[in-house]
Design a protein around this motif. Structure first.
Motif, PDB file in Angstrom:
ATOM      1  N   TYR A 230      -0.536 -16.416 -34.455  1.00 19.86           N
ATOM      2  CA  TYR A 230      -0.038 -15.075 -34.153  1.00 19.86           C
ATOM      3  C   TYR A 230      -1.135 -14.180 -33.590  1.00 19.86           C
ATOM      4  O   TYR A 230      -0.909 -13.420 -32.647  1.00 19.86           O
ATOM      5  CB  TYR A 230       0.569 -14.441 -35.412  1.00 19.86           C
ATOM      6  CG  TYR A 230       1.094 -13.052 -35.182  1.00 19.86           C
ATOM      7  CD1 TYR A 230       2.331 -12.857 -34.573  1.00 19.86           C
ATOM      8  CD2 TYR A 230       0.355 -11.937 -35.555  1.00 19.86           C
ATOM      9  CE1 TYR A 230       2.813 -11.588 -34.345  1.00 19.86           C
ATOM     10  CE2 TYR A 230       0.832 -10.655 -35.334  1.00 19.86           C
ATOM     11  CZ  TYR A 230       2.065 -10.486 -34.735  1.00 19.86           C
ATOM     12  OH  TYR A 230       2.536  -9.224 -34.501  1.00 19.86           O
TER      13      TYR A 230
ATOM     14  N   SER B 115      -1.976 -15.274 -26.154  1.00 19.04           N
ATOM     15  CA  SER B 115      -1.098 -16.314 -25.624  1.00 19.04           C
ATOM     16  C   SER B 115      -1.670 -16.900 -24.332  1.00 19.04           C
ATOM     17  O   SER B 115      -1.472 -18.064 -24.035  1.00 19.04           O
ATOM     18  CB  SER B 115       0.304 -15.769 -25.379  1.00 19.04           C
ATOM     19  OG  SER B 115       0.274 -14.737 -24.413  1.00 19.04           O
TER      20      SER B 115
ATOM     21  N   SER C 234       8.561 -28.863 -23.405  1.00 18.83           N
ATOM     22  CA  SER C 234       9.245 -28.679 -24.680  1.00 18.83           C
ATOM     23  C   SER C 234       8.362 -27.968 -25.692  1.00 18.83           C
ATOM     24  O   SER C 234       8.821 -27.628 -26.772  1.00 18.83           O
ATOM     25  CB  SER C 234       9.704 -30.036 -25.228  1.00 18.83           C
ATOM     26  OG  SER C 234       8.605 -30.917 -25.335  1.00 18.83           O
ATOM     27  N   PHE C 235       7.105 -27.692 -25.333  1.00 17.94           N
ATOM     28  CA  PHE C 235       6.143 -27.078 -26.253  1.00 17.94           C
ATOM     29  C   PHE C 235       5.959 -25.587 -26.018  1.00 17.94           C
ATOM     30  O   PHE C 235       5.015 -24.994 -26.526  1.00 17.94           O
ATOM     31  CB  PHE C 235       4.781 -27.776 -26.126  1.00 17.94           C
ATOM     32  CG  PHE C 235       4.875 -29.261 -26.259  1.00 17.94           C
ATOM     33  CD1 PHE C 235       5.099 -29.843 -27.490  1.00 17.94           C
ATOM     34  CD2 PHE C 235       4.768 -30.069 -25.144  1.00 17.94           C
ATOM     35  CE1 PHE C 235       5.196 -31.221 -27.610  1.00 17.94           C
ATOM     36  CE2 PHE C 235       4.875 -31.441 -25.250  1.00 17.94           C
ATOM     37  CZ  PHE C 235       5.088 -32.023 -26.489  1.00 17.94           C
ATOM     38  N   LYS C 236       6.821 -24.969 -25.201  1.00 19.04           N
ATOM     39  CA  LYS C 236       6.728 -23.537 -24.883  1.00 19.04           C
ATOM     40  C   LYS C 236       5.348 -23.198 -24.347  1.00 19.04           C
ATOM     41  O   LYS C 236       4.675 -22.298 -24.809  1.00 19.04           O
ATOM     42  CB  LYS C 236       7.096 -22.689 -26.092  1.00 19.04           C
ATOM     43  CG  LYS C 236       8.522 -22.907 -26.528  1.00 19.04           C
ATOM     44  CD  LYS C 236       8.950 -21.937 -27.573  1.00 19.04           C
ATOM     45  CE  LYS C 236      10.392 -22.243 -27.920  1.00 19.04           C
ATOM     46  NZ  LYS C 236      10.985 -21.276 -28.755  1.00 19.04           N
TER      47      LYS C 236
ATOM     48  N   THR D 125       3.545 -19.585 -25.579  1.00 17.33           N
ATOM     49  CA  THR D 125       4.352 -18.519 -26.182  1.00 17.33           C
ATOM     50  C   THR D 125       4.777 -18.835 -27.614  1.00 17.33           C
ATOM     51  O   THR D 125       5.127 -17.941 -28.356  1.00 17.33           O
ATOM     52  CB  THR D 125       5.604 -18.239 -25.328  1.00 17.33           C
ATOM     53  OG1 THR D 125       6.346 -19.452 -25.168  1.00 17.33           O
ATOM     54  CG2 THR D 125       5.220 -17.698 -23.954  1.00 17.33           C
ATOM     55  N   SER D 126       4.714 -20.079 -28.006  1.00 16.90           N
ATOM     56  CA  SER D 126       5.090 -20.479 -29.364  1.00 16.90           C
ATOM     57  C   SER D 126       3.922 -20.255 -30.324  1.00 16.90           C
ATOM     58  O   SER D 126       2.829 -20.786 -30.122  1.00 16.90           O
ATOM     59  CB  SER D 126       5.491 -21.955 -29.382  1.00 16.90           C
ATOM     60  OG  SER D 126       5.574 -22.440 -30.701  1.00 16.90           O
TER      61      SER D 126
ATOM     62  N   VAL E  23       2.661 -23.589 -31.988  1.00 17.66           N
ATOM     63  CA  VAL E  23       1.933 -24.417 -31.029  1.00 17.66           C
ATOM     64  C   VAL E  23       0.580 -23.777 -30.724  1.00 17.66           C
ATOM     65  O   VAL E  23      -0.446 -24.453 -30.648  1.00 17.66           O
ATOM     66  CB  VAL E  23       2.758 -24.633 -29.735  1.00 17.66           C
ATOM     67  CG1 VAL E  23       1.941 -25.353 -28.675  1.00 17.66           C
ATOM     68  CG2 VAL E  23       4.033 -25.415 -30.048  1.00 17.66           C
ATOM     69  N   ARG E  24       0.559 -22.456 -30.574  1.00 17.01           N
ATOM     70  CA  ARG E  24      -0.710 -21.753 -30.333  1.00 17.01           C
ATOM     71  C   ARG E  24      -1.650 -21.952 -31.515  1.00 17.01           C
ATOM     72  O   ARG E  24      -2.838 -22.172 -31.340  1.00 17.01           O
ATOM     73  CB  ARG E  24      -0.422 -20.258 -30.091  1.00 17.01           C
ATOM     74  CG  ARG E  24      -1.539 -19.561 -29.407  1.00 17.01           C
ATOM     75  CD  ARG E  24      -1.142 -18.228 -28.800  1.00 17.01           C
ATOM     76  NE  ARG E  24      -0.477 -17.317 -29.682  1.00 17.01           N
ATOM     77  CZ  ARG E  24       0.668 -16.688 -29.407  1.00 17.01           C
ATOM     78  NH1 ARG E  24       1.276 -16.893 -28.260  1.00 17.01           N
ATOM     79  NH2 ARG E  24       1.199 -15.853 -30.268  1.00 17.01           N
TER      80      ARG E  24
END
Length: 173
Positions: A27, A31, A113-115, A142-143, A146-147
């Motif tokens: 969070y 990004s 598929s991983f944004k 953006t996920s 994942v980030r």
């Protein structure tokens, strides 16, 4: 019985804490990401060019790529759009955005598929004897989960791995 409950509660609390920490890391990270790396290699630009543009060979040199499917090509057979299947499942669709033979190759991750989205630019500059290779990554995740995963594994891991593969391929010359 009390010890078992205490152990279960403690383990659950620890796991929840780790998940919250993982999400918080994702969070609070940007990004968008930009980084570049360069190395001089004792190889001709044409040889490096042939290596980095050989899309069909990716599963042989990158263990995380399981399969490649060419979706579109130029009349000369140069892939312009392809689907990569990573070892963790999902998909990534790349498109060729710019190509100056033996000088510049820019690809863009247009769908995944991983944004995740991004572009990778490979610049080859003759430096007698050899070539200065520069790889530039501009990406966005953006996920949040994942980030978080990328931050913990090293946000520049893909970029550094790509340069390592190129270096290893041409270091014995």
């Amino acid at each position: 019985m009390k010890r078992i409950l205490l152990f279960a509660f403690g383990t659950s609390f620890l796991l929840i804490g780790l998940v919250v920490l993982f999400l918080a890391v994702g969070y609070f990270q940007e990004s968008k990401f930009h980084k570049e790396t360069s190395e001089w290699l004792k190889a001709e630009p044409e040889d490096i060019w042939n290596y980095i543009t050989d899309i069909n060979d990716l599963p042989n040199r990158r263990k995380e790529v399981v399969a490649i499917k060419i979706l579109e090509s130029k009349p000369d057979g140069t892939p312009t759009k392809w689907l990569e299947t990573p070892d963790m499942g999902g998909y990534m669709i790349f498109e060729l955005k710019e190509m100056i033979p033996n000088r510049k190759w820019k690809i863009e991750l247009t769908d995944a598929s991983f944004k995740m989205r991004g572009s990778w630019t490979y610049l080859l500059e003759p430096k007698i004897p050899g070539t200065l290779v520069t790889v530039i990554e501009d990406s966005e995740i953006t996920s949040i989960p994942v980030r978080g995963a990328y931050v913990l594994s090293g946000r520049d891991a893909t970029l550094l791995k790509e340069m390592e593969l190129i270096r290893n391929r041409f270091s014995g010359r």
